[in-house]
Each structure stands twice: as structure tokens, then as C-alpha cells.
Write a protein that holds these residues in place. Structure first.
Motif, PDB file in Angstrom:
ATOM      1  N   LEU A  50       6.464   0.845  -7.851  1.00 44.57           N
ATOM      2  CA  LEU A  50       5.562   1.960  -7.562  1.00 44.57           C
ATOM      3  C   LEU A  50       6.119   3.256  -8.150  1.00 44.57           C
ATOM      4  N   ALA A  51       5.316   4.333  -8.033  1.00 44.16           N
ATOM      5  CA  ALA A  51       5.725   5.626  -8.591  1.00 44.16           C
ATOM      6  C   ALA A  51       6.940   6.190  -7.875  1.00 44.16           C
ATOM      7  N   ASP A  52       7.109   5.844  -6.620  1.00 44.58           N
ATOM      8  CA  ASP A  52       8.247   6.363  -5.868  1.00 44.58           C
ATOM      9  C   ASP A  52       9.490   5.500  -6.025  1.00 44.58           C
ATOM     10  N   GLY A  53       9.413   4.445  -6.912  1.00 49.05           N
ATOM     11  CA  GLY A  53      10.572   3.617  -7.176  1.00 49.05           C
ATOM     12  C   GLY A  53      10.678   2.377  -6.314  1.00 49.05           C
ATOM     13  N   ARG A  54       9.807   2.190  -5.389  1.00 50.56           N
ATOM     14  CA  ARG A  54       9.854   0.996  -4.544  1.00 50.56           C
ATOM     15  C   ARG A  54       9.288  -0.209  -5.316  1.00 50.56           C
ATOM     16  N   THR A  55       9.821  -1.407  -4.977  1.00 49.25           N
ATOM     17  CA  THR A  55       9.377  -2.649  -5.628  1.00 49.25           C
ATOM     18  C   THR A  55       8.439  -3.391  -4.681  1.00 49.25           C
ATOM     19  N   VAL A  56       7.276  -3.696  -5.218  1.00 48.42           N
ATOM     20  CA  VAL A  56       6.245  -4.422  -4.462  1.00 48.42           C
ATOM     21  C   VAL A  56       6.064  -5.809  -5.114  1.00 48.42           C
ATOM     22  N   ILE A  57       5.930  -6.819  -4.282  1.00 45.84           N
ATOM     23  CA  ILE A  57       5.740  -8.197  -4.768  1.00 45.84           C
ATOM     24  C   ILE A  57       4.318  -8.647  -4.464  1.00 45.84           C
ATOM     25  N   VAL A  58       3.611  -9.066  -5.518  1.00 41.82           N
ATOM     26  CA  VAL A  58       2.271  -9.648  -5.345  1.00 41.82           C
ATOM     27  C   VAL A  58       2.411 -11.166  -5.401  1.00 41.82           C
ATOM     28  N   GLU A  59       1.959 -11.812  -4.348  1.00 41.11           N
ATOM     29  CA  GLU A  59       2.062 -13.280  -4.234  1.00 41.11           C
ATOM     30  C   GLU A  59       0.682 -13.908  -4.339  1.00 41.11           C
ATOM     31  N   VAL A  60       0.579 -14.900  -5.239  1.00 41.07           N
ATOM     32  CA  VAL A  60      -0.658 -15.694  -5.362  1.00 41.07           C
ATOM     33  C   VAL A  60      -0.265 -17.162  -5.167  1.00 41.07           C
ATOM     34  N   TYR A  61      -0.776 -17.767  -4.125  1.00 39.72           N
ATOM     35  CA  TYR A  61      -0.455 -19.157  -3.794  1.00 39.72           C
ATOM     36  C   TYR A  61      -1.415 -20.092  -4.539  1.00 39.72           C
ATOM     37  N   LEU A  99      -6.239   0.449   1.721  1.00 39.74           N
ATOM     38  CA  LEU A  99      -6.875   0.150   0.437  1.00 39.74           C
ATOM     39  C   LEU A  99      -6.426  -1.198  -0.088  1.00 39.74           C
ATOM     40  N   LEU A 100      -5.128  -1.523   0.081  1.00 33.34           N
ATOM     41  CA  LEU A 100      -4.621  -2.814  -0.386  1.00 33.34           C
ATOM     42  C   LEU A 100      -5.238  -3.970   0.382  1.00 33.34           C
ATOM     43  N   THR A 101      -5.460  -3.735   1.702  1.00 34.07           N
ATOM     44  CA  THR A 101      -6.083  -4.793   2.523  1.00 34.07           C
ATOM     45  C   THR A 101      -7.471  -5.121   2.023  1.00 34.07           C
ATOM     46  N   ASN A 102      -8.236  -4.081   1.702  1.00 32.49           N
ATOM     47  CA  ASN A 102      -9.593  -4.300   1.175  1.00 32.49           C
ATOM     48  C   ASN A 102      -9.555  -4.947  -0.205  1.00 32.49           C
ATOM     49  N   ALA A 103      -8.585  -4.521  -1.007  1.00 32.84           N
ATOM     50  CA  ALA A 103      -8.487  -5.091  -2.350  1.00 32.84           C
ATOM     51  C   ALA A 103      -8.127  -6.567  -2.289  1.00 32.84           C
ATOM     52  N   VAL A 104      -7.190  -6.918  -1.393  1.00 32.55           N
ATOM     53  CA  VAL A 104      -6.814  -8.327  -1.250  1.00 32.55           C
ATOM     54  C   VAL A 104      -7.995  -9.160  -0.794  1.00 32.55           C
ATOM     55  N   ALA A 105      -8.757  -8.663   0.151  1.00 36.67           N
ATOM     56  CA  ALA A 105      -9.898  -9.416   0.684  1.00 36.67           C
ATOM     57  C   ALA A 105     -11.009  -9.576  -0.337  1.00 36.67           C
ATOM     58  N   SER A 106     -11.072  -8.651  -1.300  1.00 41.82           N
ATOM     59  CA  SER A 106     -12.155  -8.712  -2.282  1.00 41.82           C
ATOM     60  C   SER A 106     -11.879  -9.711  -3.418  1.00 41.82           C
ATOM     61  N   THR A 107     -10.652 -10.182  -3.537  1.00 44.97           N
ATOM     62  CA  THR A 107     -10.335 -11.145  -4.605  1.00 44.97           C
ATOM     63  C   THR A 107     -10.659 -12.577  -4.160  1.00 44.97           C
ATOM     64  N   THR A 108     -10.770 -13.442  -5.143  1.00 44.10           N
ATOM     65  CA  THR A 108     -11.062 -14.861  -4.854  1.00 44.10           C
ATOM     66  C   THR A 108      -9.923 -15.508  -4.088  1.00 44.10           C
ATOM     67  N   ALA A 109      -8.702 -15.285  -4.558  1.00 40.81           N
ATOM     68  CA  ALA A 109      -7.560 -15.885  -3.890  1.00 40.81           C
ATOM     69  C   ALA A 109      -7.352 -15.281  -2.509  1.00 40.81           C
ATOM     70  N   ASP A 148       9.848  -3.049   3.599  1.00 34.67           N
ATOM     71  CA  ASP A 148      10.014  -2.667   5.000  1.00 34.67           C
ATOM     72  C   ASP A 148       8.693  -2.632   5.754  1.00 34.67           C
ATOM     73  N   SER A 149       7.774  -3.586   5.428  1.00 42.22           N
ATOM     74  CA  SER A 149       6.498  -3.645   6.159  1.00 42.22           C
ATOM     75  C   SER A 149       6.009  -5.077   6.182  1.00 42.22           C
ATOM     76  N   VAL A 150       5.035  -5.302   7.036  1.00 39.64           N
ATOM     77  CA  VAL A 150       4.459  -6.643   7.173  1.00 39.64           C
ATOM     78  C   VAL A 150       3.620  -6.952   5.926  1.00 39.64           C
ATOM     79  N   PRO A 151       3.698  -8.204   5.388  1.00 43.68           N
ATOM     80  CA  PRO A 151       2.899  -8.548   4.212  1.00 43.68           C
ATOM     81  C   PRO A 151       1.405  -8.390   4.494  1.00 43.68           C
ATOM     82  N   ILE A 152       0.720  -7.902   3.466  1.00 42.38           N
ATOM     83  CA  ILE A 152      -0.738  -7.783   3.553  1.00 42.38           C
ATOM     84  C   ILE A 152      -1.340  -9.062   2.970  1.00 42.38           C
ATOM     85  N   GLY A 153      -2.133  -9.779   3.755  1.00 41.71           N
ATOM     86  CA  GLY A 153      -2.714 -11.048   3.317  1.00 41.71           C
ATOM     87  C   GLY A 153      -1.936 -12.224   3.866  1.00 41.71           C
ATOM     88  N   SER A 154      -2.219 -13.405   3.337  1.00 38.99           N
ATOM     89  CA  SER A 154      -1.589 -14.654   3.799  1.00 38.99           C
ATOM     90  C   SER A 154      -0.453 -15.015   2.855  1.00 38.99           C
TER      91      SER A 154
END
Length: 442
Positions: free
Chosen positions: A121-132, A59-69, A81-87
Motif C-alpha cells: 500500500l501507499a503507507d508501506g504496509r503489505t497486503v495479501i490477496v488470496e484466491v482459493y 470498500l474492500l468488503t464490497n469489492a470482495v463480494a462483487s467478484t466471482t471468487a 494486524d486485522s481480521v481477513p476480509i472474505g473466506s
């Protein structure tokens, strides 16, 4: 003066324009940067909303692709602990630092900056959103804004300079008119008047100049009338002198006295006519120096024979026209020749040299000890009026030449008018031997 006013207007307007436009140019760059960062923040906030509903990678992959950036390759989501989604355009250390601090930061990136937005997130994990945000986006519109500001500065400077030139032109024209009128008045044109134009101060100066010119002309008219009256009053003693001369028996002395009376009568008539005509009436008149010199030598030669003075004349083969009335030229020649008879002993020789280069009178008398003092008006070391050499000086200046007072080759004084540099000796037309090269010691 006009260009100086224009330069002043350019300098002042340029400083004012720089004082306003430089801060505006800096502010324009900052506004463009803030706008780009604000857009990046909005896109990051939109993706955080998606993360709040579901953090599924697909779902995040589709959401990232749908934005302008995201479609432009400038948005990424960093899950723990995962590969970044997007560039992504930042390093892992920058991501971990932002996750640890849990606050939004602008991290430096290649050719731009990256806006890092942490969210939990709800489970306490920290997610970073990057906009270049690339450098081009940070400066978008800045070049156009600076171009507009530069054009505005040029228009302001050109407009102020044009206005200053129009105002300065009026000032300069009034100043030039006043200066031209002053030069004309100084050159002897008593009709010169200035038109009151320009600023109030220049108008006052022009009116004051006109009043001064009127007073000067009135004063000179009064002086001319006084000179004419004085000349007319001299006719009474001249009449008595003529009667005595007519009563003298025939002979050289009586004839010379009668000639002197006739000459004096002519001079008085000439003075009266000249002063009544004024300066304007004498303009354009000229006389031949050689002709006047020949006439006056006919008179002075009689006295030279009585005093046993050797004399000669050199030159005189061509006319020498001077821009002055004949009566004034006679006065000049008589002043130069009379200086010889008045200030040298009987028997002292003299020589007259005339050519287009000028007129020189040399004598074998005692000479002039102080030539500088001798040419001062009214000053004489020999008990005379001190006006003779001043008359010669003014005549020389009127003719475009200068007065010469120096040591004569004959051992006495040399007085003359030089009209131009001389590098040759005139042809000898004299009558007495023993003198030669009259221009040798000049």
C-alpha cells in the motif's frame, strides 16, 4: 493366420496410440490446472487495483463480494494486524511467508490450492490477496478430454484392426487356396490347380505350383504310356510261352502252365487298361477280398499239392470290400501267397486268415529276420525284386489299414493287412487240420 495379423495390428496401433495419447492426457491435466491458476491470478490482480485506490475495509468488503471468487467464498484480503476480509483457506504462517517474500505463490490448501498475491500500500504496509482454487476447478474439463482421447484411441485401434483384417483376409484366402490345392494334388488329384490371388509373392507361388502340377501330370502320363508299351512288348515272349504250353501233353503240369499263361495274359490286359485310364479312371472301383482270395487259392493250391504243403483257410464267411480295382487286389493276394512259395522250403505249411478285420498269411518257414528292412521298396534279402511287400503296404494304406510283418504262430513269417483292431477269431472254414486261432499272436 488371420487372427495373428489382427493381433499384430492391435498391438502396433495400441503402442502408437499410447505413445501419443498418454502425453496428451498429461498435457490436458496441466493445461486445465494452468487455466484455473490464471483465472485466479486475474481476479487477484483486479482486487489489487482496488487496493491501489483505497484500502478502506468497508470498500474492500464490497469489492470482495462483487467478484466471482468472492461470492463463491474463495477470495480473501489479508490486511496487516486485522481480521481477513472474505473466506480464507490458508494458515497465518503461509500468509506471513508470502508477505515476507513479497512474491506470488501457490500455497497448498484443503482440497485445492490458494493463489497468494502480495501488494504494498501507499503507507508501506503489505497486503495479501488470496484466491482459493478447489481441486474440482483444477481438473475441470479433464475427464471429458480424457474420455474423448480414449474414444479416439478405440476408434484408431478398431479402424486399423478392421483394415488389417480386410487385407489379411485376402492373404489368408489365397494361402488357404494354395494349401487346399497342394493337399488335393498330394491326395492324387492331378487336376488340382491354385488360383493366383493375394500378394505378388503368393501369386508367384500359385503359378509355380500350377506349373509343377502340369509337369507332374505330364510325367505321370509318360510313365503310364511307358508301362503300357512295356506290357505290350511282353506279349511276344508270352505268345512263345503259350505255344510251348499248348504243345505239352495233357496232365497237371501242362494244365497249370496253360492256366498261368491265361492269367498272365489277363494281367497284361489289365495293366495296359489301368495305366491308360490313369488314377482318375480307377477312382470309385472296389473288389471283394474274399472272392479274389478264393479265385487265387484255386491256382496256388495246385502248386501247394505238388510241393506237399499243408495249408488251410480261416474266415471268409462275409464279403470284405476293399476300395481298389480287382486287378490290383489280385496282385496283392498273389504277392502275399507267392511270398510263401518263394521264400519257404517245399513242405512248409501256410495258413490264410481273412475277415473284415483284414487278411493274414502265416507260414512255417524260416521267417523274416529284419521286417523293417523287408518292407523297403526294392530291398530284398532273398534275391527277389523287393517289390512284393511294398505292393501289399500300398494296398493296406489305400484301404485305410496298415501292413503287418511279424513272427507267425507257425514259427515262420506273418504278412498281412490289418484294417481295424481285432479282438475275436473268425469262424474256421479251412481244410487242413492242426492250426487254430489265427489272430492269437497279433
Amino acid at each position: 493366420m488371420r487372427w495373428a495379423l489382427n493381433r499384430l495390428a492391435i498391438a502396433i496401433t495400441s503402442m502408437v496410440a499410447l505413445a501419443f495419447l498418454v502425453p496428451l492426457a498429461i498435457a490436458t491435466g496441466q493445461i486445465a490446472r494452468d487455466r484455473a491458476v490464471s483465472e485466479a491470478r486475474q481476479q487477484a490482480t483486479a482486487l489489487v487495483t482496488v487496493l491501489g485506490m483505497d484500502a478502506d475495509p468497508m470498500l474492500l468488503t464490497n469489492a470482495v463480494a462483487s467478484t466471482t471468487a468472492g461470492s463463491a467464498g474463495r477470495l480473501a484480503v489479508h490486511l496487516p494486524d486485522s481480521v481477513p476480509i472474505g473466506s480464507t483457506h490458508v494458515t497465518g504462517a503461509q500468509v506471513r511467508s508470502a508477505a515476507q517474500d513479497r512474491r506470488s505463490v501457490l500455497a497448498p490448501a484443503d482440497d485445492g490450492v490458494a493463489y497468494l498475491q502480495p501488494t504494498v500500500l501507499a503507507d508501506g504496509r503489505t497486503v495479501i490477496v488470496e484466491v482459493y482454487v478447489p481441486e474440482a476447478e483444477l481438473r475441470r474439463g479433464v475427464g471429458t478430454a480424457w474420455f474423448v482421447l480414449g474414444g479416439l484411441a478405440i476408434v484408431l485401434v478398431a479402424g486399423s484392426t478392421l483394415l488389417a483384417d480386410r487385407l489379411g483376409g485376402r492373404l489368408v484366402r489365397a494361402t488357404r487356396d494354395l494349401s487346399t490345392s497342394a493337399r488335393r494334388l498330394g491326395g492324387g488329384d492331378l487336376t488340382a490347380r491354385a488360383e493366383p490371388n493375394g500378394p505378388r509373392e503368393l501369386q508367384d507361388a500359385a503359378r509355380s505350383f500350377n506349373a509343377m502340377a502340369d509337369d507332374l501330370r505330364l510325367l505321370m502320363n509318360r510313365e503310364r504310356e511307358l508301362a503300357a508299351d512295356l506290357s505290350h512288348r511282353l506279349r511276344t515272349p508270352l505268345t512263345a510261352l503259350r505255344l510251348d504250353a499248348e504243345a505239352m501233353p495233357p496232365g497237371p503240369i501242362g494244365e497249370r502252365m496253360r492256366q498261368a499263361c491265361d492269367l498272365l495274359d489277363e494281367e497284361l490286359d489289365s495293366i495296359i487298361r489301368g495305366v491308360r485310364r490313369g488314377t482318375d479312371g480307377r477312382d470309385g472301383q472296389s473288389a471283394d477280398l474274399v472272392e479274389v482270395l478264393a479265385d487265387r487259392l484255386a491256382f496256388w493250391s495246385v502248386l501247394a499239392e505238388d510241393q506237399e504243403r499243408p495249408w488251410e483257410v480261416t474266415g471268409g464267411d462275409v464279403p470284405v470290400i476293399l476300395p481298389m480295382p480287382r486287378s490290383e487286389l489280385i496282385l496283392v493276394v498273389d504277392a502275399m501267397l507267392g511270398n510263401v512259395f518263394s521264400h519257404t522250403p517245399d513242405g512248409a505249411a501256410f495258413r490264410v486268415s481273412v475277415s473284415p478285420d483284414g487278411l493274414l498269411v502265416d507260414d512255417a518257414g524260416p521267417g523274416i529276420a529284419d521286417p523293417t528292412r523287408a518292407v523297403q521298396r526294392g530291398v530284398s534279402a532273398a534275391g527277389s525284386t523287393g517289390l512284393g511287400l511294398d505292393i501289399v503296404r500300398r494296398a493296406a494304406e489305400t484301404s485305410g489299414g496298415h501292413l503287418v510283418v511279424t513272427r507267425s504262430p507257425l514259427g515262420g513269417a506273418r504278412v498281412g493287412i490289418l484294417l481295424r483292431p481285432v479282438d475275436h477269431a473268425p469262424e474256421r472254414l479251412g481244410s487242413s487240420p492242426g492250426f487254430h486261432d489265427p489272430f492269437r499272436s497279433r
